[in-house]
Design an enzyme around this catalytic site. Sequence first.
Site, PDB file in Angstrom:
ATOM      1  N   PHE B 214      -9.722  35.594 -16.277  1.00 28.14           N
ATOM      2  CA  PHE B 214     -10.955  35.998 -17.058  1.00 28.14           C
ATOM      3  C   PHE B 214     -12.356  35.057 -16.799  1.00 28.14           C
ATOM      4  O   PHE B 214     -12.369  34.065 -17.026  1.00 28.14           O
ATOM      5  CB  PHE B 214     -10.926  35.994 -18.544  1.00 28.14           C
ATOM      6  N   LYS B 354     -19.631  27.834 -23.817  1.00 27.95           N
ATOM      7  CA  LYS B 354     -18.798  27.409 -25.061  1.00 27.95           C
ATOM      8  C   LYS B 354     -19.179  25.993 -25.785  1.00 27.95           C
ATOM      9  O   LYS B 354     -20.484  25.901 -26.162  1.00 27.95           O
ATOM     10  CB  LYS B 354     -17.412  27.858 -24.721  1.00 27.95           C
TER      11      LYS B 354
END
Lengths: 497, 497
Positions: B214, B354
């Site tokens: 991903f 993130k």
Amino acid sequence: VPVLLLAFQVGLSSQDLAMFSVLCISQAAAKIDVDFDYDGPLMKTEVPGPRSRELMKQLNGIQNAEAIHFFCNYEESRGNYLVDVDGNRMLDLYSQISSIPIGYSHPSLMKLLQQPQNLSTFVNRPALGILPPGNFAEKLKDSLLSVAPKGLNQVVTMSCGSCSNENAFKTIFMWYRNKERGHVGVTKEELETCMINQTPGCPDYSILSFMGGFHGRTMGCLAATHSKAIHKLDIPSLDWPMAPFPRLRYPLEEFVKENRQEEARCLEEVEDLIVKYRKKKKVVAGIIVEPIQSEGGDNHASDDFFRKLRDIARKHGCGFLVDEIQTGGGCTGKFWAHEYWGLDDPADVVSFSKKMMTGGFFHKEELRPNAAYRIFNTWMGDPSKNLLLAEVMNVIKREDLLNNATHAGKVLLTGLLDLQALYPHLISRARGRGTFCSFDAPNDATRTKLIAIARNKGVVLGGCGDRSIRFRPTLIFRDHHAHLFLNIFSDILADFK
Amino acid sequence: VPVLLLAFQVGLSSQDLAMFSVLCISQAAAKIDVDFDYDGPLMKTEVPGPRSRELMKQLNGIQNAEAIHFFCNYEESRGNYLVDVDGNRMLDLYSQISSIPIGYSHPSLMKLLQQPQNLSTFVNRPALGILPPGNFAEKLKDSLLSVAPKGLNQVVTMSCGSCSNENAFKTIFMWYRNKERGHVGVTKEELETCMINQTPGCPDYSILSFMGGFHGRTMGCLAATHSKAIHKLDIPSLDWPMAPFPRLRYPLEEFVKENRQEEARCLEEVEDLIVKYRKKKKVVAGIIVEPIQSEGGDNHASDDFFRKLRDIARKHGCGFLVDEIQTGGGCTGKFWAHEYWGLDDPADVVSFSKKMMTGGFFHKEELRPNAAYRIFNTWMGDPSKNLLLAEVMNVIKREDLLNNATHAGKVLLTGLLDLQALYPHLISRARGRGTFCSFDAPNDATRTKLIAIARNKGVVLGGCGDRSIRFRPTLIFRDHHAHLFLNIFSDILADFK
């Protein structure tokens, strides 16, 4: 003074004290921007100055810093004035590539940051798509939905302009595919083939775009972008159709017939491409267009052109995506530039970013994803930007800044047209809506020279296209700022060699 | 109390007062996280509770809200504990899809926001690529460059993970094309064809990715993503090669030979694909891989696998892009998961987002764009995130949080292995590095049920892949939090029907 004294008595640190004085200053200055804006440029060195040049060298060790104009002192920047690290204060008509809505260090925003109940929003960035804060919908209503384009009652936030257009494309692709499917469910073949990038799971759909358009630099956006080679060179792309965008002749009133023909030619080409791409099985699922092509050179088309384009999209069942990333937010005198078209059904999707402080897009309920996690990523925007935007909306309404943009824009454009009459060898095609104005220099070299001279005289300007200079001031750019600029620029043109 | 009294006497508003009390609280609590963390979960309703369900309905009028877990009260959330709008306090082992580095409302970050000299950074967001603040390079050095991966001394910031990978791809494409060109300049044909999406200006390059990987959801990233159909269905894609990722058998020590063969098979396929795609003129310019496939199900491969993969990339002249968006930031016990490979030349490009609070990527000097504006967009990240990150780095170093992740992770994984021995029908393939742990449930339904039960017992967990439960706590997740979780989860498993 009593506050300070008492503060010392109760043992506050100098840091707390600094906080106190900021509170007092911002409260005193909160009412109108005249109180916090500077009263004119103030130049101490050429720009970039010695400190900027030193910092450029330092940054260039870390990344390619060739695009840097100069380094800024944002703490000292206020209102329409950008202050650099060498102490130069410039009237900013570029506003960070059109992304500062209500000027630097606006008291209302400074105050927002100082409210204890807001701290958490800046520190605890959530995954908005799964764990939003309790006030998420409320803040969306206060900010984005209060200016939702006609007929578009759904909104999704994203972190930047490119992600906004990418996800707008995806929304259109999913909607189009569901229309094609009708009542048939997703097949096993689709689920399997999509995992390996193949049809039918990944259909061979396309987005039709215009030559000269700019929609971002990620791979999907870039396939729809055709403004400058440097953006696209060496990057693989997709076989998507691109139509010519009208090249209008100025002054518009002298070329009514020619411009009408030019627009008709472009619209015809759009329809031809839709048919041609359908035949070669690269169905045009959507059309993307800017109300004014911005990066590509401030290329305008008539409201009639856009109304007809919108009709073509509807006729062929293509999603109509209006990219208002640069034009949106009030600078044209309307909140969205597409409002000038006067349509009840102006678009299926409208994307935004820049002055809106958060990226994202509005869309019709009809285009709503039919399942969770289809339009999704970790952050899905940033609630701290929604908070700032809600306050920006308050200021825009309270200070009637759309009318201000219309008015100040009229002063600016009238002045540019006057200068164009005086210096036709330096200025042509002066054009604009609200403060979203521009003109053409005779060539790139002259354009670059004009921008450099203006900067050293205390005015920050930006270029676009191959020879245009664009005006992208903040929404608190007033008549007197326009006069100030015109006076400085008039002198520059008179002295230009 | 004297502060309050005096404050009233000098006429401060209740808002200013609230600010005061926050200042006092955060100062008192600044030293260690035990002081600001809660001491355990506290549940008042099932989750989502009535208030969350009401807000879901409201949000669902604005956008598809089916992915929402519940609504949060971030003001009340602290440390490892997430508080929802119904007053439930949960131990958070998912931390906003792995994106909260040092817990909620960390005193050091709250304090940062309260320092007057920082306000401007949050209010005046610049176009970093042209007009950075004076301290831009300094903040990059304090934050990102202080943890630059070996050999990668260049860094570019972006707004999110997808944009980071998109621009990492572009950086690789430009570098590869320049290698191909050698000393020949860009041709007129290239400049012309790139504007209309055609070769040679837009070369037919590809990025090799792995099944189960991903890398984001914009169109370029999505072409390299192969974790779940829902991400990819209906979105046009590119013919890019995808290799199998090793499917290791557990326990690893029992399947040494089989796993070695499995990894050799995958590596052979990588080389075959590079050759095959070169033959069909879709040259593999780069390879992208996660050190642990995260969204795809926490799929691990041996350090030896990655070392050999890195060699293959080098041998074939492909850029090697390590996607550390989820694995980076310290949760594996090393700052970057690829450090476990023990290589001097681990990558050409490393992307992050993130826990790093800003997106971006590191790269070698050799991959530096050869001109301005090639890797560019309006914002180029956000200096307010760099500011927060610099402080996060201080906390990580001061509190030795990498060692903490190693230690707490050991407690967690040991406990999971114990539970796996006790409940082999519910838990298998317990695995992990640092606190970056996971296990498999027997199927999706059981996984979903376990997550729901845990949540109602005050523990937030996340899923990944088709049946895994992943642990993604903050870096201040300590041994005692691991024990707390294991006790609760042990009871859940004992009662599970």
